[in-house]
Design a protein around this motif. Structure first.
Motif, short mmCIF file in Angstrom:
data_model
loop_
_atom_site.label_atom_id
_atom_site.label_comp_id
_atom_site.label_asym_id
_atom_site.label_seq_id
_atom_site.Cartn_x
_atom_site.Cartn_y
_atom_site.Cartn_z
N THR A 98 100.93 4.67 46.97
CA THR A 98 102.22 4.13 46.52
C THR A 98 103.30 4.36 47.57
O THR A 98 104.13 3.50 47.84
CB THR A 98 102.64 4.81 45.20
OG1 THR A 98 101.61 4.63 44.23
CG2 THR A 98 103.93 4.22 44.67
N LEU A 99 103.26 5.55 48.16
CA LEU A 99 104.21 5.90 49.22
C LEU A 99 104.18 4.85 50.33
O LEU A 99 105.22 4.33 50.75
CB LEU A 99 103.84 7.27 49.79
CG LEU A 99 104.57 7.72 51.04
CD1 LEU A 99 105.87 8.39 50.66
CD2 LEU A 99 103.72 8.67 51.86
N ALA A 100 102.98 4.53 50.79
CA ALA A 100 102.84 3.56 51.88
C ALA A 100 103.31 2.18 51.43
O ALA A 100 104.00 1.47 52.18
CB ALA A 100 101.39 3.50 52.35
N LYS A 145 88.24 5.90 53.00
CA LYS A 145 88.69 4.76 52.19
C LYS A 145 90.17 4.88 51.88
O LYS A 145 90.89 3.89 51.84
CB LYS A 145 87.91 4.71 50.88
CG LYS A 145 86.49 4.20 51.02
CD LYS A 145 85.81 4.19 49.67
CE LYS A 145 84.38 3.71 49.78
NZ LYS A 145 83.68 3.86 48.48
N ARG A 150 95.73 3.12 52.22
CA ARG A 150 97.12 3.38 52.55
C ARG A 150 97.63 2.32 53.52
O ARG A 150 98.77 1.85 53.40
CB ARG A 150 97.24 4.78 53.17
CG ARG A 150 98.52 5.46 52.84
CD ARG A 150 98.44 6.96 53.01
NE ARG A 150 98.15 7.36 54.36
CZ ARG A 150 97.93 8.63 54.73
NH1 ARG A 150 97.97 9.58 53.83
NH2 ARG A 150 97.66 8.92 55.96
N MET B 183 111.19 8.23 44.58
CA MET B 183 110.25 8.02 45.68
C MET B 183 110.52 9.03 46.80
O MET B 183 109.64 9.33 47.59
CB MET B 183 110.39 6.60 46.23
CG MET B 183 109.78 5.52 45.36
SD MET B 183 108.01 5.75 45.02
CE MET B 183 107.29 5.63 46.65
N LEU B 186 108.01 11.79 47.15
CA LEU B 186 106.77 11.43 47.84
C LEU B 186 107.00 11.43 49.35
O LEU B 186 106.19 11.93 50.13
CB LEU B 186 106.26 10.06 47.39
CG LEU B 186 106.06 9.82 45.89
CD1 LEU B 186 105.27 8.53 45.67
CD2 LEU B 186 105.33 10.98 45.25
N ALA B 187 108.14 10.85 49.76
CA ALA B 187 108.44 10.77 51.19
C ALA B 187 108.55 12.17 51.79
O ALA B 187 107.95 12.46 52.83
CB ALA B 187 109.73 9.98 51.40
N ALA B 201 102.92 5.57 57.70
CA ALA B 201 102.91 4.95 56.38
C ALA B 201 104.24 4.26 56.08
O ALA B 201 104.47 3.80 54.98
CB ALA B 201 102.60 6.00 55.30
N GLY B 202 105.12 4.22 57.09
CA GLY B 202 106.37 3.49 56.94
C GLY B 202 107.56 4.35 56.56
O GLY B 202 108.66 3.83 56.35
N VAL B 203 107.38 5.67 56.48
CA VAL B 203 108.49 6.54 56.08
C VAL B 203 109.40 6.80 57.28
O VAL B 203 108.92 7.22 58.34
CB VAL B 203 107.96 7.88 55.53
CG1 VAL B 203 109.13 8.80 55.18
CG2 VAL B 203 107.07 7.65 54.32
#
Lengths: 240, 332
Positions: A98-100, A145, A150, B183, B186-187, B201-203
């Protein structure tokens, strides 16, 4: 789609990547192979923004990305996996993805939307999509996986898959190779695949680039690579 | 937060009762309660960073800015603390970002980050001492008193001040909850574990770190301001520097920095312990109280890294885990 021109990287005087150039066409699967230490992973890190190139240019869909921070490159639609899985163990499995989806994807406005993308990515790679499964307890194949899920959750147009098969048994490797083929076919994602196990890769890729000591020694179709004298010498010769 | 609705009620009802009780108790207990509420806010603010491995040993800097700026504005320009406190918070945030931006940019993490922040806390203390013409230096200073006044936020009535401190404490808990459910948790967890993987992952690692740093430093300044308004006396050693910075770290860890109420428990525990030891030893065995206090903290940090709340969670979770012979999870 991706154009790498004369890219170099040196670490304290050691030249890890020496003026490497190649193009990736939209829709293809390009294999990047070479023995350990040949610079494959470094090139990935340079493209994905984890490292800054010492020289050269990298263009993604016509825009220069060399030296941009990794999160910006990810948000442009270029996702990567790591050779050794790097999960976030203090987050649940689904939270990892979800983070990604939330931070790495474009036009993801809400957490609910990100969760939906995460569930889709988990389903695609065949991992449980419930919110409770934790990272501890996942096996090596599942962690690989997760890396893929991700990356896919950011809905990339280009996927850099870094040696995603090391440490897997033969059946798992075959399944993973088929998975990359499916990702290209069903999702239309272009793939650059770094690998040092040549056999499985050759079956799936359209083109292959062989690296040795940070330099390109071969570019072409897999069939020709198998017959190329230099490839046989530096790569196949050593593994036999 | 792991438990269901029942356990949550079980936790919140006594807490609400405990928070309301001081209104009906004597001045002495109200005095304890005000201090616990203010320090709870400060420890909660610190733990907002600490829980994500952003271990600051310099939060005394923000406490000091929060304490001195409103008082200096009041004494010299007659600016009401209602304006002075937001200004002090903004200034503390600015200071935090000035230090945080290059630190994050240069990937100063772990021990090195702790050292940078340690220096920051001391710098603010030295500045306060050096500006002795306006701050009174090491001797400290007092806000110009006007008797009971909401405008000057001078409330000799302890119950009134306790109400103010409670609101500020709740603001800290609201911030915690916002982080916990958003969120951003999580970051920040991903950043705490692996910055490169989080970036990939884009953070935006820099941005997320600065966000939580701003919230944490701003709330700490608010705590410092209230502390000064309550004591009506400011001194550099009580409001900033290494001593206070470490007190913040120890208390938050002792309570438990991974739980919303951990820092609050830490504040109640340390303040009541200090007071209990002081009463117990009185003027005999000078130093014994401090020695016991120090020894207890060392024991806590070594044997209970998740603090009192972490220990409680473990004890509560133990009987509930075995009687759950659920069906084996289906294989992947």
């Amino acid at each position: 789609m991706l154009s790498v021109k004369g890219v170099s990287k040196s670490f304290d005087g050691f030249l890890a990547v020496n003026r490497v150039s190649f193009d990736v066409a939209s829709g293809e699967i390009l294999g990047l192979i070479g023995p350990n230490g040949s610079g494959k992973s470094t090139i990935f890190n340079l493209i994905a923004g984890t490292l800054r190139p010492s020289g050269g240019s990298i263009a993604f869909e016509g825009r220069e990305i060399a030296g941009l921070p990794a999160h910006r490159i990810c948000r442009m639609g270029l996702a990567r996996t790591f050779q050794i899985p790097r999960p976030f163990r203090r987050l649940a499995l689904r939270e990892n993805v979800t983070l990604a989806a939330f931070y790495g994807g474009r036009d993801v406005g809400s957490r609910a939307e990100a969760e939906a993308h995460a569930v889709a990515a988990l389903d695609l790679v065949g991992l449980p999509n419930d919110p409770h499964t934790m990272i501890d307890g996942l096996g090596a194949a599942q962690l690989k996986k997760l890396e893929l899920a991700r990356a896919l959750a950011t809905r990339p147009r280009l996927l850099l898959a870094d040696e995603s098969l090391g440490g897997l048994d033969h059946a798992e490797m075959e399944r993973a190779a088929d998975m990359l083929g499916r990702i290209r076919r069903d999702l239309g994602i272009t793939i650059v695949w770094v690998e040092h196990i040549m056999g499985v890769l050759m079956r799936v890729v359209d083109r292959v680039i062989v690296l040795d000591h940070g330099e390109t020694i071969f570019q072409g179709v897999p069939r020709d690579a198998a017959n190329d004298a230099r490839v046989a010498e530096v790569y196949l010769g050593r593994s036999h | 937060m792991r438990g269901g609705r029942d356990t949550r009620l079980l936790l919140y009802l006594p807490l609400a009762a405990a928070a309301a009780a001081p209104f009906f108790l004597s001045d002495y207990f109200q005095h304890m309660a005000v201090q616990i509420a203010i320090w709870s806010l400060v420890y909660t603010a610190w733990a907002l960073m600490g829980r994500f491995r952003l271990t600051s040993l310099g939060h005394g800097a923000f406490l000091g800015v929060g304490a001195y700026v409103p008082t200096l504005l009041w004494n010299n320009y007659g600016v009401t603390p209602w304006l002075g406190i937001p200004l002090a918070m903004a200034l503390a945030i600015a200071l935090a970002l000035i230090v945080g931006y290059p630190s994050s940019r240069q990937k100063v993490v772990g021990h090195y980050f702790a050292l940078v922040t340690l220096a920051l806390g001391q710098v603010v203390l030295l500045v306060i001492v050096a500006m002795r013409d306006v701050t009174g230096g090491s001797l400290g200073m007092t806000p110009h008193t006007v008797g009971h006044s909401w405008y000057a936020l001078q409330l000799p009535n302890k119950a009134e001040f306790y109400a103010v401190a409670l609101v500020a404490w709740l603001a800290g808990l609201v911030a915690w909850r916002y982080v916990e459910r958003g969120m951003i948790r999580l970051a920040l967890e991903s950043i705490a574990e692996d910055e490169d993987a989080a970036e990939s992952a884009g953070v935006d690692v820099l941005r997320e770190k600065l966000k939580i740093t701003a919230v944490s430093s701003g709330l700490t300044a608010l705590g410092g301001a209230l502390y000064a308004q309550y004591l009506m006396y400011l001194s550099p050693d009580a409001m900033s520097g290494v001593g206070i910075s470490l007190q913040i770290v120890f208390a938050a860890i002792a309570g438990g920095m991974y739980n919303m109420l951990g820092p609050t428990i830490g504040a109640a525990f340390t303040i009541l312990l200090t007071e209990g030891l002081r009463v117990l030893f009185g003027t005999h065995f000078v130093g014994a109280a401090n020695t016991i206090y120090g020894a207890l903290l060392v024991i806590f940090i070594i044997f209970m890294p998740r603090g009192i709340v972490g220990l409680a969670e473990r004890i509560l979770a133990r009987p509930r885990v075995p009687p759950a012979p659920a069906a084996p999870e289906p294989a992947e």
